[in-house]
Design a protein around this motif. Structure first.
Motif, short mmCIF file in Angstrom:
data_model
loop_
_atom_site.label_atom_id
_atom_site.label_comp_id
_atom_site.label_asym_id
_atom_site.label_seq_id
_atom_site.Cartn_x
_atom_site.Cartn_y
_atom_site.Cartn_z
N ASP A 1 4.71 8.07 8.45
CA ASP A 1 3.88 9.03 7.74
C ASP A 1 4.31 10.13 6.97
OD1 ASP A 1 1.69 7.18 8.75
OD2 ASP A 1 1.09 8.45 10.08
N ASP B 1 -7.62 10.99 6.27
CA ASP B 1 -8.11 9.71 5.67
C ASP B 1 -9.19 9.77 4.67
OD1 ASP B 1 -8.00 6.87 6.28
OD2 ASP B 1 -10.27 6.96 6.78
N ARG C 1 1.24 2.34 5.40
CA ARG C 1 1.80 3.05 6.41
C ARG C 1 2.06 2.14 7.69
NH1 ARG C 1 -2.84 6.14 9.13
NH2 ARG C 1 -1.58 7.40 10.04
N SER D 1 -16.24 5.17 9.18
CA SER D 1 -15.03 4.64 8.89
C SER D 1 -15.21 3.17 8.36
CB SER D 1 -14.01 4.54 9.90
OG SER D 1 -14.43 3.80 10.92
N ARG E 1 -1.12 5.17 0.48
CA ARG E 1 -0.23 5.27 1.71
C ARG E 1 -0.94 4.66 2.77
NH1 ARG E 1 0.52 11.58 0.55
NH2 ARG E 1 1.74 11.53 -1.30
N ASN E 2 -2.36 4.69 2.82
CA ASN E 2 -3.07 3.94 3.95
C ASN E 2 -2.86 2.53 4.29
OD1 ASN E 2 -4.15 4.79 6.33
ND2 ASN E 2 -6.29 4.33 5.67
N ASN E 3 -2.57 2.01 2.97
CA ASN E 3 -2.21 0.52 2.86
C ASN E 3 -0.81 0.15 3.30
OD1 ASN E 3 -4.82 -0.28 2.05
ND2 ASN E 3 -4.52 0.39 0.08
N ASP F 1 -5.67 -3.26 -1.29
CA ASP F 1 -6.40 -2.61 -0.09
C ASP F 1 -7.00 -3.96 0.64
OD1 ASP F 1 -8.19 -0.44 1.18
OD2 ASP F 1 -9.73 -2.06 0.86
N ARG G 1 -4.65 -1.32 9.83
CA ARG G 1 -5.43 -0.93 8.89
C ARG G 1 -6.87 -1.16 8.63
NH1 ARG G 1 -7.87 0.98 5.74
NH2 ARG G 1 -7.47 0.86 3.72
N SER H 1 -9.90 4.09 -4.25
CA SER H 1 -10.33 4.76 -3.05
C SER H 1 -11.46 5.54 -3.18
CB SER H 1 -9.27 5.95 -2.83
OG SER H 1 -8.16 5.35 -2.40
N GLU I 1 -6.29 13.27 11.47
CA GLU I 1 -6.09 11.88 10.98
C GLU I 1 -7.50 11.59 10.21
OE1 GLU I 1 -5.71 10.34 14.78
OE2 GLU I 1 -3.69 11.63 14.66
#
Length: 576
Positions: A480, A51, A499, A75, A495-497, A559, A443, A141, A47
């Motif tokens: 995912d 990320d 999922r 992070s 994608r992270n926003n 984001d 998130r 990003s 992960e």
């Protein structure tokens, strides 16, 4: 004709694709794989690797970005990146590292690739560039991830950090030997190294080429948990031991073949290195003083657990080693001796080491971890992995051919497929998003969900059937996998926003109403209901439409919207 290493590498990539529930684009698969191998010594989880991958349009020819402070991966919710954070608590001379990965499936290394990255990095790493201007040129990003480095550099400025910037260029070509990298590319690489070293006075820049041979070797390497520890004096009781160890020998125990800290032997420790806190300042002071008393008089020492310990002469041979208490001492000793002259008196001082042979009994290891950390000011959250509920979840997962990695990378290093490994943090995010309808927290706070007792109690409770946890883990993995498919049409940076909000919506539609407690998912878990592609497609339409509407009404970025509670309220209102 392709080299053998290239054939073997391609076979590894094919195998990785076969393990996925839904194959992803080959270019994206190679980016993930290359990033994992580029940072192999850091033992990141799957992960954490994913990320950092930010490939897409306007990426500045950079496919993955990672920032470390004192060896700890940053992070979005890391303390050092929060407004008002004081660097006074951090150790002077702490290492700040930026890792940049460029991955191309081509079978050669080109000047153009380096030129593009060099041009982008001249702006992205400049502290004088405004974020607004950068966002006009590069994706959110890329600006956000390089922003970790820029902000950390500003915060740490008064602590005089050691700055290292690594640029790793990976392809399926040859990185060494005949017919490998041409001289023009090598010259451009040296120019880029000089450019990276010029980001701040005293910085080090390094460009590394990884070809098929290097990638294949790294993919097949397994970190060793078997090592040797030379001692001066010892006492034995049963099959466990107490020993006095010279710091020069303890330094050798901590170091890998490249002279770097063997970070993976601390995976089971209850907390990360704390930096320039009082206890570490005292440890360093006792090392610096050439006339001070013996080191082990002033230090509680370290505790090692292992499955087997054999003494030959004055050397222990240890299997399955983990340092479960003494991380602060170990890091401080390593950092001090690495920069001290070899004649410094500290090398000949001693540390007390307890070696506890627990075999394969993980429950006993957990008891040791709790007992040896109870005397110090360790936050309760740091001991989470030893909780009974965590062991129950792990046991249930194993019974269903899934693997709960409450000990980071334990199953990955055992050769299990990453597609069936679930970390504590991912499961916590899944529970928060699908079981509590708070995907904004999932998130925005990926690394801090477990720090507060109240939230931990909501996420991990004996009142929640253990099969619900497995359902949540599988459901999040299905979400995912869907988002990586071409059918979803979601770019890598976005994608992270999506999922966790998609997971919440899809779950609510299955239940028939918004979910406020994980216990509401008992029927889905009992009936083994899956997140089908069709169901996820329908749910994605809702999330996509509401994101677009929120962007128009607020003018905020995707984001920022994903990290706030207002958008969650909007989605729940849409669901009725």
């Amino acid at each position: 004709m392709a080299d053998n290493e290239q054939v073997l590498l391609d076979q590894v990539l094919v195998q990785r694709q076969a393990e996925r529930s839904a194959p992803i684009r080959e270019d994206e698969a190679f980016e993930l794989f290359a990033a994992e191998q580029a940072l192999a010594t850091r033992q990141l989880s799957s992960e954490e690797v994913a990320d950092g991958v930010i490939g897409g349009s306007n990426d500045g020819a950079i496919d993955a970005i990672y920032v470390f402070v004192g060896g700890v991966l940053l992070s979005e919710d890391s303390d050092v990146l929060q407004d008002g954070f004081s660097a006074a608590r951090l150790l002077r001379g702490l290492k700040l590292e930026l890792w940049l990965v460029q991955a191309k499936r081509e079978t050669s290394f080109t000047e153009t690739a380096i030129d593009k990255a060099a041009s982008a990095l001249a702006r992205l790493l400049s502290l004088s560039e405004s974020e607004d201007d950068l966002l006009k040129l590069y994706s959110h990003s890329v600006v956000s991830r390089t922003g970790f480095f820029r902000k950390a550099l500003r915060v740490l400025a008064t602590r005089h950090p050691q700055v290292e910037i690594h640029f790793v260029y990976a392809t399926r070509g040859r990185a060494s030997g005949p017919n490998s990298i041409n001289s023009k590319v090598e010259i451009k690489a040296r120019d880029l190294e000089a450019q990276l070293a010029g980001v701040i006075s005293g910085a080090k820049g390094r460009v590394e080429f990884l070809g098929a041979a290097e990638l294949w070797r790294r993919a097949n390497a397994v970190p060793s948990y078997t090592t040797e520890l030379t001692y001066q004096e010892n006492a034995t009781s049963g099959n466990s031991h107490v020993a006095l160890v010279k710091l020069r020998d303890y330094m050798s125990f901590l170091s890998d073949e490249d002279g770097q800290l063997r970070r993976h032997i601390f995976d089971w420790n209850v907390r990360d290195y704390q930096g320039d806190v009082e206890v570490n300042r005292e440890i360093r002071s006792s090392l610096e003083n050439p006339d001070g008393p013996e080191f082990w008089w002033l230090n509680n020492g370290v505790t090692i657990v292992c499955s087997k310990a054999t003494a030959v002469g004055k050397t222990y041979h240890l299997d399955d080693v983990q340092v479960v208490n003494g991380l602060q001492s170990s890091h401080t000793i390593f950092n001090f001796l690495r920069s001290a002259p070899g004649t410094h008196p500290a090398f000949d001082r001693s540390i007390l080491v307890r070696i506890l042979v627990t075999g394969d009994d993980l429950a006993t290891r957990d008891l040791v971890i709790r007992a040896t950390n109870r005397q110090t000011s360790v936050p309760a959250a740091s001991l989470r992995a030893t909780d009974n509920i965590q062991r129950d979840i792990e046991a249930f997962f194993i019974g269903h051919d899934w693997y709960y990695d409450r000990r980071k990378n334990f199953y990955r290093n055992s050769g299990r497929s990453a597609e069936r490994i679930v970390s504590i943090s991912l499961l916590a995010q899944a529970v928060m998003a699908m079981g509590l309808s708070r995907p904004d927290n999932s998130r925005a706070r990926p690394s801090s969900l477990l720090k507060r007792d109240k939230e931990y109690g909501e996420i991990f409770s004996k009142e929640i059937p253990v099969e619900v946890y497995l359902w949540l883990a599988r459901a999040q993995k299905e979400v995912d996998a869907f988002l990586t498919s071409e059918a979803a049409g979601i770019s890598v940076p976005d994608r992270n926003n999506y999922r966790f909000h998609l997971a919440m919506v899809a779950t609510a539609k299955l239940v028939g109403k918004p979910v406020r407690s994980p216990k509401q998912l008992k029927v889905l878990a009992r009936d083994n209901v899956s997140m089908s592609a069709a169901h996820l497609s329908e749910s994605l339409v809702i999330v996509r439409e509401e994101f677009a509407a929120q962007e128009i009404s607020t003018g905020s970025s995707l984001d920022k919207i994903a990290k706030g509670p207002d958008f969650v309220d909007r989605l729940i209102s849409r669901l009725g």
